[in-house]
Design a protein around this motif. Sequence first.
Motif, PDB file in Angstrom:
ATOM      1  N   LEU A  40      -5.684   1.055   5.916  1.00 40.29           N
ATOM      2  CA  LEU A  40      -4.574   1.084   4.873  1.00 40.29           C
ATOM      3  C   LEU A  40      -5.265   1.732   3.443  1.00 40.29           C
ATOM      4  O   LEU A  40      -6.343   1.883   3.155  1.00 40.29           O
ATOM      5  CB  LEU A  40      -4.079  -0.348   4.492  1.00 40.29           C
TER       6      LEU A  40
ATOM      7  N   GLU B 172      -1.990   0.118  -0.542  1.00 41.46           N
ATOM      8  CA  GLU B 172      -1.561  -0.858   0.210  1.00 41.46           C
ATOM      9  C   GLU B 172      -2.370  -2.118   0.323  1.00 41.46           C
ATOM     10  O   GLU B 172      -1.951  -3.292   0.718  1.00 41.46           O
ATOM     11  CB  GLU B 172      -1.401  -0.331   1.778  1.00 41.46           C
TER      12      GLU B 172
ATOM     13  N   GLU C 106      -1.290  -3.992  -2.746  1.00 43.12           N
ATOM     14  CA  GLU C 106       0.147  -4.693  -2.449  1.00 43.12           C
ATOM     15  C   GLU C 106      -0.084  -5.658  -1.455  1.00 43.12           C
ATOM     16  O   GLU C 106       0.846  -6.685  -1.490  1.00 43.12           O
ATOM     17  CB  GLU C 106       0.953  -3.475  -1.767  1.00 43.12           C
ATOM     18  N   MET C 107      -0.782  -5.670  -0.267  1.00 46.23           N
ATOM     19  CA  MET C 107      -0.785  -6.866   0.772  1.00 46.23           C
ATOM     20  C   MET C 107      -1.396  -8.279   0.129  1.00 46.23           C
ATOM     21  O   MET C 107      -1.072  -9.177   0.693  1.00 46.23           O
ATOM     22  CB  MET C 107      -1.939  -6.302   1.691  1.00 46.23           C
TER      23      MET C 107
ATOM     24  N   ARG D 253       6.616  -4.388   3.011  1.00 46.46           N
ATOM     25  CA  ARG D 253       7.018  -2.925   2.722  1.00 46.46           C
ATOM     26  C   ARG D 253       8.382  -2.972   1.745  1.00 46.46           C
ATOM     27  O   ARG D 253       8.554  -1.920   0.979  1.00 46.46           O
ATOM     28  CB  ARG D 253       7.286  -2.116   4.030  1.00 46.46           C
TER      29      ARG D 253
ATOM     30  N   ARG E  91       8.329  -3.553  -2.602  1.00 48.78           N
ATOM     31  CA  ARG E  91       7.745  -2.509  -3.306  1.00 48.78           C
ATOM     32  C   ARG E  91       8.442  -2.155  -4.596  1.00 48.78           C
ATOM     33  O   ARG E  91       9.040  -1.327  -4.970  1.00 48.78           O
ATOM     34  CB  ARG E  91       7.323  -1.132  -2.621  1.00 48.78           C
TER      35      ARG E  91
END
Length: 258
Positions: free
Chosen positions: A108, A112, A115-116, A129, A132
Amino acid sequence: MSPPLGQSSVAAAPNRHLLETTGLSVSFDGFKAVDDLSFYVNKGEVRAIIGPNGAGKTTLLDLITGKTQPTKGHVRFKDLQLTGMREYQIVRAGVGRKFQTPSVYESLTVFENLEMAFPDNRTSWSAWRFRRTPDVIAKVEEIAELIYLRDRLRDRAEILGHGQKQWLEIGALLIQNPELLLLDEPVAGMSARERESTGKLLLEIALNRAVVVVEHDMDFVKQIAHRVTVLHQGKLLAEGSMDDVQKNPKVIEVYLGH
Ligand SMILES: Nc1ncnc2c1ncn2[C@@H]1O[C@H](COP(=O)(O)OP(=O)(O)O)[C@@H](O)[C@H]1O
Ligand SMILES: [Mg+2]
């Protein structure tokens, strides 16, 4: 705020330490890895834990994070009794922990990975997803800037250097906004420049939380630690400023002299 299920709360008192262990002990087959350890950490503080191999440093972090249950004693964080709580509950209560080896999602991107790490995004792979939002993007960019990866957001983690992966993992912890951050030898394998940047990062992070760092690199400890705790055979051998600890004959004998 009422504590989550399975936690007992301790009466709140003003001006208390953020983290406190009292008489903390754990034995493995009769061997005392941590032995009657009482220590405390305040908000805004970077605390270094040093000591020879096998002194109980990593075990202490295991006890704080619920990975290991103590044989005796307890751990208090804010108004929560952590002893007996599950690991995930302790994470949710605001304790972040980084193990020695970097663990990031290699395939990733930096974006990402960060973000994860949002607490709400972790449980459902398919849903993340769609989350965002401008808030998420702004937070990811803010943290990326802090961990020196602002211009690497689109790069996959696998092409980052070892030090950058360590920073990314610290960033993923920061996304969860912990009040206490525990780091086990974060600068092992880093270049001198990376170590210095990491030191600046940890000092900045600690401004509104507490950071506990297990470390062997004494130059790094000198750069970052407000106070130093020296462990030896599971016991507290000495505690104080780096200057005090370095002059302590007991510390020189068991650790610094070697
Ligand atoms: N789960 C375990 N079972 C048995 N012994 C352990 C366990 N965890 C740690 N120890 C022992 O406890 C001592 C302290 O280990 P550790 O906390 O990893 O030391 P440090 O991080 O200071 O090098 C070591 O002697 C280690 O072998
Ligand atoms: Mg260790």
